[in-house]
Structure formats: C-alpha cells, structure tokens
Design a protein around this motif. Structure first.
Motif, PDB file in Angstrom:
ATOM      1  N   TRP A 146       0.866  -1.259   0.072  1.00 14.33           N
ATOM      2  CA  TRP A 146       0.025   0.018  -0.175  1.00 14.33           C
ATOM      3  C   TRP A 146       0.969   1.155  -0.101  1.00 14.33           C
ATOM      4  N   PHE A 147       2.185   1.211   0.267  1.00 18.89           N
ATOM      5  CA  PHE A 147       3.018   2.052   0.324  1.00 18.89           C
ATOM      6  C   PHE A 147       4.352   1.923  -0.287  1.00 18.89           C
ATOM      7  N   ALA A 148       5.111   2.909  -0.774  1.00 20.36           N
ATOM      8  CA  ALA A 148       6.552   2.355  -1.417  1.00 20.36           C
ATOM      9  C   ALA A 148       7.437   3.860  -1.103  1.00 20.36           C
ATOM     10  N   PRO A 149       8.563   3.692  -0.482  1.00 19.15           N
ATOM     11  CA  PRO A 149       9.283   4.809  -0.279  1.00 19.15           C
ATOM     12  C   PRO A 149      10.086   5.269  -1.606  1.00 19.15           C
ATOM     13  N   LEU A 150      10.130   6.365  -1.922  1.00 22.83           N
ATOM     14  CA  LEU A 150      11.040   6.754  -3.115  1.00 22.83           C
ATOM     15  C   LEU A 150      12.298   7.069  -2.498  1.00 22.83           C
ATOM     16  N   ASP A 151      13.310   7.346  -3.236  1.00 26.62           N
ATOM     17  CA  ASP A 151      14.683   7.632  -3.149  1.00 26.62           C
ATOM     18  C   ASP A 151      14.816   9.029  -2.597  1.00 26.62           C
ATOM     19  N   ASN A 152      14.066   9.869  -3.100  1.00 26.83           N
ATOM     20  CA  ASN A 152      14.354  11.289  -2.542  1.00 26.83           C
ATOM     21  C   ASN A 152      13.666  11.441  -1.122  1.00 26.83           C
ATOM     22  N   GLY A 153      13.228  10.461  -0.474  1.00 23.14           N
ATOM     23  CA  GLY A 153      12.547  10.606   0.991  1.00 23.14           C
ATOM     24  C   GLY A 153      10.944  10.732   0.843  1.00 23.14           C
ATOM     25  N   LEU A 154      10.331  11.086  -0.189  1.00 18.59           N
ATOM     26  CA  LEU A 154       9.114  10.952  -0.250  1.00 18.59           C
ATOM     27  C   LEU A 154       8.534   9.558  -0.166  1.00 18.59           C
ATOM     28  N   ILE A 155       7.071   9.445   0.101  1.00 18.46           N
ATOM     29  CA  ILE A 155       6.638   8.052   0.144  1.00 18.46           C
ATOM     30  C   ILE A 155       5.173   8.062  -0.729  1.00 18.46           C
ATOM     31  N   ALA A 156       4.994   6.980  -1.673  1.00 21.77           N
ATOM     32  CA  ALA A 156       3.838   6.923  -2.480  1.00 21.77           C
ATOM     33  C   ALA A 156       3.040   6.089  -1.572  1.00 21.77           C
ATOM     34  N   VAL A 157       1.619   6.457  -1.560  1.00 18.31           N
ATOM     35  CA  VAL A 157       0.744   5.633  -0.688  1.00 18.31           C
ATOM     36  C   VAL A 157      -0.476   5.801  -1.512  1.00 18.31           C
ATOM     37  N   VAL A 158      -1.159   4.468  -0.953  1.00 14.83           N
ATOM     38  CA  VAL A 158      -2.873   4.393  -1.370  1.00 14.83           C
ATOM     39  C   VAL A 158      -3.474   4.747   0.114  1.00 14.83           C
ATOM     40  N   HIS A 159      -4.295   5.554  -0.089  1.00 16.07           N
ATOM     41  CA  HIS A 159      -5.169   5.891   1.351  1.00 16.07           C
ATOM     42  C   HIS A 159      -6.610   6.254   0.880  1.00 16.07           C
ATOM     43  N   VAL A 176       1.293  11.336  -2.838  1.00 14.22           N
ATOM     44  CA  VAL A 176       2.710  11.387  -2.348  1.00 14.22           C
ATOM     45  C   VAL A 176       2.659  11.998  -1.115  1.00 14.22           C
ATOM     46  N   LEU A 177       3.189  11.519  -0.077  1.00 11.67           N
ATOM     47  CA  LEU A 177       3.539  11.929   1.227  1.00 11.67           C
ATOM     48  C   LEU A 177       4.834  12.446   1.505  1.00 11.67           C
ATOM     49  N   ASP A 178       4.682  13.598   2.148  1.00 11.90           N
ATOM     50  CA  ASP A 178       6.109  14.213   2.598  1.00 11.90           C
ATOM     51  C   ASP A 178       6.065  13.775   4.191  1.00 11.90           C
ATOM     52  N   PRO A 179       6.910  12.873   4.528  1.00 12.86           N
ATOM     53  CA  PRO A 179       7.126  12.304   5.874  1.00 12.86           C
ATOM     54  C   PRO A 179       7.550  13.582   6.992  1.00 12.86           C
ATOM     55  N   GLU A 180       8.124  14.542   6.365  1.00 14.52           N
ATOM     56  CA  GLU A 180       8.584  15.500   7.261  1.00 14.52           C
ATOM     57  C   GLU A 180       7.670  16.627   7.721  1.00 14.52           C
ATOM     58  N   THR A 181       6.674  16.874   6.837  1.00 12.13           N
ATOM     59  CA  THR A 181       5.693  18.009   6.807  1.00 12.13           C
ATOM     60  C   THR A 181       4.375  17.086   6.980  1.00 12.13           C
ATOM     61  N   GLY A 182       4.244  15.842   6.749  1.00  8.24           N
ATOM     62  CA  GLY A 182       3.043  15.410   6.802  1.00  8.24           C
ATOM     63  C   GLY A 182       2.223  15.871   5.474  1.00  8.24           C
ATOM     64  N   GLU A 183       2.460  16.572   4.582  1.00 12.25           N
ATOM     65  CA  GLU A 183       1.861  16.915   3.551  1.00 12.25           C
ATOM     66  C   GLU A 183       1.572  15.815   2.674  1.00 12.25           C
ATOM     67  N   LEU A 184       0.299  15.755   2.099  1.00 16.40           N
ATOM     68  CA  LEU A 184      -0.480  14.558   1.183  1.00 16.40           C
ATOM     69  C   LEU A 184      -0.796  15.053  -0.078  1.00 16.40           C
ATOM     70  N   VAL A 185      -0.110  14.502  -1.303  1.00 13.19           N
ATOM     71  CA  VAL A 185      -0.885  15.375  -2.406  1.00 13.19           C
ATOM     72  C   VAL A 185      -1.223  14.298  -3.293  1.00 13.19           C
TER      73      VAL A 185
END
Length: 661
Positions: free
Chosen positions: A297-310, A319-328
């Motif tokens: 359901w999720f897969a980390p990218l090399d740049n630190g972002l995470i692709a997620v199904v939600h 795409v989730l930014d784990p540092e800010t919690g922003e979800l696009v």
C-alpha cells in the motif's frame, strides 16, 4: 429512440462472454531495470496468469507462453509470485517466478536465445508440497529470499512457514537441504523479508493462530551476518490487538510500517535518532487486510517521499512528505488503487480503476505530478452508455449504525420501464468477510443493470476501508450483522420506491455465499438467492474442512468453538434447511480447498425432498474463485435465468436453468 419495455426484458450488448473475457485484473506490478512488469489474467487460456513485460518503447508482451502460470498458492490466496532484476550486457534481465502447476520457483533469462525456465526448488510429495511467495531477488548474494510454505503431513493444517533463502545456481532444484532457513520458525505465518539498504538488517511481519493478519501481527527485525544468516529475531512493534500490514525500509535506513494502533491503518517511521513517530495521522486507511503475501500500500522513493494508497471506502494514490505530513493526491479519474505499488526513480506504478474504466496499469511521474495509463489499458468493449451509474449511499441499520453501499440502478440508453413499474434488485455480499466492494467498473454488474435488474453492493459491518471499529462489528457476529446490514439496505431500497419489494434477491461468493445462504435461511425478505462457493457448515469448516490460513478464522467471527459450539450449529445454513423456501442457485468449484464441495453436498442432502426449486452446478478444474471463461459464462447465464424464472422476467438469449425440487 427509447423503447418502453419491462425490467429484465431489455436487450443488451453486454453478454456473459463479454463479461467473462474482462474478468480479473492486472496484479503484482514491478520494475525490472527501466521496464514495468506485471501479471495479468487469461480467462480464455484456462484461467492462467501471464507475466507481462512493457518494454521501454511501450510495447507489451507476454513473457512466458501457455501453460506457464505465474501464481503462488501460499496460504491458498497466494501472494507476490515473481521478482526481477535488470542486468547490463546481452544477457538481459533475470526473473524468478512461481509456476502454479507445481509451485516450484523458477529462474528465467528471457533475452538469452534459447533459454528456458530452470527450476530452483524441489518438489515434495508430502501433503501440499513446497510453496513459495514474496521473493526478494538478491543477485549479489546469489540467492532469492522468500516465504517457504512446507507441508509436513497430509492434513491441511500440517504445515509450517519460514523465511528462506534459495540459491540461484539451481543447487536446491533437487535438494531440499540446499534451501537455507533464515527465520526461527516460531511463528505460524510470515511475510517475505525486506533487507535494509545497507543489507545489514531484515524486517518482516509474522502472526499466529487464532489471529488473522488484520487482528494482530508483529513486526520482526533481525541483524544479517556477513554469511547471510539472521541473528536474534526480535519484535519491534505490533501485538495481538495491533495489525501491522506492511513494512519497508526508507533510503536513509529508517523503518516504515503501517499500523492500526489508533483504529486506522496509518504510517509510522522508526529509527534510532527520532524513535517512532506517526507520519500522517488521519482517520483514513493507509493499508488494508493482508489477504495476499506481498501486498504493498506504500512505497518509499529515493528522495525521501513516500507513495501511498489511502482513503475511506474509495482510495487514492498520493505522495506523502514524511517531514511535513503533506499529502498530495494524484489527479485522474481513478477511484480504486490496488496494493501493488512499485517505484523506480521518480516513477510510481500501480493498478487502478474507476466506475467508467476497468483495472489498468498506471504510472505516476512524481517529478512532474502527471499520471498516465501505461499497460492493460481499458478499451471500451461496448458503448459506455451501457455502463451502470453507481450511487454512493450510506444507510441506517439496527441501533442506528451506518451501512455503506454502492447502488447501481437499472440503466440502458435505449430502454425505459413502463410508468409505475419498480425494478428487481439483487443485493451483492462481498467475500472475506474482511473485504470490501470497490467502486469500479464491473461488467458482471453491467450484465444485469443493462437488462433492467438493479444491483446493491453492500459493504456491511466487518468490511475494510472504514477503520478497525467498523471492521470489528462482525466480531462473534458473523451471520448476524452481515445478514442484518444487507437486509437493511434491501428494505430501505424497497421503502423508498427504488426497488420492487417482491423482487429482491441476494447473491455472494465465498464469505458472501455464506451471507447469501444465511439470509435465505433466516429471513423471508428475498425471493431467491445465488450462492457461490460458500461456507454452509461452520462446525465442519472449523474442524478440518478448510485450509490452514482460515482454519481458526471463526474464533473471532463466531467465537471459540469449544466455548460456544451451539452458536456454530445455530448459525449454519446447513442446520436450517427446513427454513428455506426461496429458490436458489448453488455454484461450486470441485477443486476448492477453501470452501470444499463437501459443504454444498451436505447442504443439498438436507434440502432433498423439501420441494424448494434449486439448481446445483459444480465445475471441474475450478477452485475458489472462477477463472475460466466457459465457467463464468455458464454461471452468469444460469444466474440470470434464475432471476427470470422467479421474478417473471422475459430474459431472452440465455439457456433456461433447470430447477429441481
């Protein structure tokens, strides 16, 4: 010109053969170098799963001809059956895969002239043999790390599972002793290991009876020695009331996992510097029920972002930014994303569908934020005007509880019903029961709605996608809450004038078959029912008539059998055949080891002489879930004939189903 004609008599281009040919979906996407690969159904080729390759120029090809069938039987529902690695030079990629017929793991170099798949694992004649799933290809170690399921006896529960290493040189092809066991064997169920970026640690998920993976699992960590063995195996998270559904490593070496400790599957990150922290706290699901080993359901990218199904109910790719919690969220028409994420560079690939399109392989380029279909592209087989138009509804059930459903009224561009006529409706109960009906185009639904028969898909209490509390409404209440919720939706549709109260039916497969059978045994609401590869006898199913994975599932759905044996009898349709008066159709695969034909045969013996019209069709060579086109055609046409006879419909063009008493 729109023609006025009674419901059920509408002519439709969506015939059973068309619906069967579009049954199934792509699964298990992955990257092999710059290429995208996946598995795909072939209903007209005996129901096999083909391994498909999309080359860099966009062309698609089936990598292996029939009868190669890339499908695992681990826990019977299977799991990730292949892995690949790109290689420089003329030899091209290296692929490992599980072949369904013998369940051996094979290696294959498709670009090497004259190459054939070569076996990596041996055959065992003990019970169900040796099975493999969730492979992690480690060419630098000369191994494949994966789940080994090994039968130790002839019984369905005589089985053990461990994390294992299979040598790529073929030395284990005839030698079980050449397979290295990596985990300590103390857990009944395991997923495939995920090695850390530096190769020094491994993580996987484990659980034990009587828990199912959506009840409680453990995240296991181990150090990896220079020799490739695992050190002390310790539990890092999880427990009997916490479900961890997936674990991965981020590029920086931190550990990512999905846990429902708050009541929703959310994402967490753990590392030595920051400890454990939630990444995006929401009352949404960022994972789901682990029915198949290796779902992502999720897969980390090399740049630190995470692709997620939600999402809640429907799902989105974001795409989730784990540092800010922003979800696009990804822009596009898709309302359902499969847990089949794969990443390569800035690209994310998964499988997605919508109410107007079947499942397709979709790629998101996170560098530009653009998503596009790159494989198994939906091609309208008929004018989309014949597709059903879903309504997302929430109904009120007993005690005021919410019930989620998708309502598909009859729909045809060239037909309408006479004024004052109400349509027949069929309530669909999904399988699982820890599952969910997705909001996607389904030509089986269109088969009925385009003929004037409505469909109501009910995500009854116990369904996934709505949080743990909704999921646990079914705890010890199976055969009660699911039956009540389906009935509540059917009655509401009749009360509001959407459906004809006298022409209601219920249908379902597997756990949905149980709900359908229990519904016609305990209510007089439905005029008929279609019961597909069902559970009908709880006592038999709990005492050796099913496979190991679900052998103690009823512990949570019904209660411990030693403590409440009467409950097992009281809720079983086989014990209440004398109450059934509605005609029914019973469909069963003779090779089904999950819901075996013995259950149907026992039920039919109880129905003998009761003068209730019914039909039983058993299919040779079919297991749990029909895969062959000819099977699906006959099943659909028989179901339509049942409704035509019971509802008094003039359904043309289908063979008449012979009903016996």
């Amino acid at each position: 010109m729109v023609r006025t004609q009674s419901y059920g008599a509408w002519t439709s281009p969506v015939d059973a053969a068309l619906a069967a040919s579009h049954d199934g979906r792509p699964e298990y996407t992955g990257h092999v170098g710059d290429e995208v690969w996946w598995t795909e159904p072939r209903p007209t080729e005996g129901g096999r799963r083909a391994l498909v390759r999309r080359r860099a120029d966009g062309t698609e090809e089936s990598v292996l001809p029939a009868p190669w069938n890339v499908r695992s039987r681990v826990i019977e529902y299977g799991g990730l059956p292949w892995a690949g690695a790109g290689r420089d030079g003329e030899s091209g990629p290296l692929i490992v895969f599980v072949h369904y017929a013998d369940q051996r793991l094979y290696a294959y170099e498709p670009d090497v002239p004259g190459a054939e798949p070569r076996p990596l694992t041996p055959v065992s004649d003990v019970g169900g043999g040796l099975r493999w799933a969730d492979p992690q290809l480690l060419p630098e170690r000369g191994e494949v790390w994966c789940v080994l399921e090994e039968f130790t006896g002839e019984g369905p529960t005589d089985v053990r599972r461990v994390v294992a290493a299979v040598p790529l040189d073929g030395s284990a092809a005839e030698d079980r002793g050449a397979v290295r066991e990596l985990s300590d064997g103390r857990h009944r169920f395991v997923t495939g290991p995920r090695p850390s970026p530096d190769g020094r640690r491994a993580a996987w998920i484990a659980w034990d009876h009587p828990h199912m993976p959506w009840d409680g699992t453990e995240l296991i960590l181990a150090d990896v020695t220079d020799e490739g063995t695992f050190g002390e195996q310790r539990t890092a998270a999880g427990g009997p009331t916490e479900s961890i559904a997936q674990v991965e490593w981020a590029a920086d070496g931190s550990l990512l996992y999905a846990s429902d400790r708050t009541g929703w599957w959310n994402l967490y990150r753990a590392d030595q510097r920051r400890g454990t922290e939630p990444l995006c706290v929401r009352d949404e699901e960022f994972a789901g029920a682990l029915w198949r080993i290796g779902q992502r359901w999720f897969a980390p990218l090399d740049n630190g972002l995470i692709a997620v199904v939600h999402g809640v109910g429907a799902t989105a790719l974001a795409v989730l930014d784990p540092e800010t919690g922003e979800l696009v969220d990804t822009a596009g028409p898709w309302t359902e994303w499969s847990p089949a994420l794969s990443v390569h560079g800035s690209r994310v690939v998964s499988v997605a569908a919508s109410p107007r399109s079947a499942y397709e392989v979709v790629e998101l380029d996170t560098a530009v934020g653009r998503a596009r279909v790159i494989g198994a592209e939906h091609d309208d087989p008929v004018d989309p005007a014949y597709y059903p138009e879903p309504l997302i509804r929430t109904f009120e059930g007993p005690d005021g509880r919410e019930i989620h459903a998708h309502i598909y009224p009859p729909h045809h561009p060239g037909h309408r019903a006479p004024d004052g006529e109400l349509p027949p409706f069929v309530v669909w109960a999904h399988g699982g029961p820890t599952g969910r009906a997705p909001l996607v185009l389904d030509l089986e639904i269109a088969y009925f709605t385009s003929r004037g028969i409505g469909v109501a898909e009910v995500n009854y209490g116990g369904s996934t996608g709505y949080g743990r509390a909704y999921r646990e409404r079914l705890r010890e209440q199976w055969g009660v809450v699911d039956v009540e919720d389906c009935a509540s939706v059917a009655r509401a549709l009749a009360d509001e004038g959407t459906a004809d109260r006298d022409r209601l039916a219920i249908r379902g497969g597997s756990a949905g078959g149980w709900t359908a059978a229990a519904s016609i045994a305990t209510t007089d609401l439905y005029a008929c029912g279609t019961v597909i590869y069902p559970i009908l006898d709880l006592t038999g199913w709990a005492t050796g008539e099913t496979h190991d994975f679900e052998s103690e599932y009823l512990h949570s759905l019904i209660g411990p059998i030693d403590a409440v044996p009467g409950r097992y009898r009281d809720r079983s349709p086989v014990e209440h055949a004398d109450r059934i008066t509605a005609p029914f159709l019973l469909l069963q695969g003779l090779d089904d080891v999950i819901c075996p034909p013995a259950q149907c045969e026992r039920f039919l013996a109880r129905m003998a002489g009761r003068n209730v019209p019914h039909a039983y069709i058993a299919f040779e060579g079919e297991g749990h879930g029909f895969r062959r086109a000819d099977t699906m055609i006959r099943a659909l046409e028989s179901e339509l004939s049942l409704y035509a006879q019971v509802f008094g419909l003039k359904a043309a063009g289908v063979p008449t189903l012979e009903l016996t008493k």
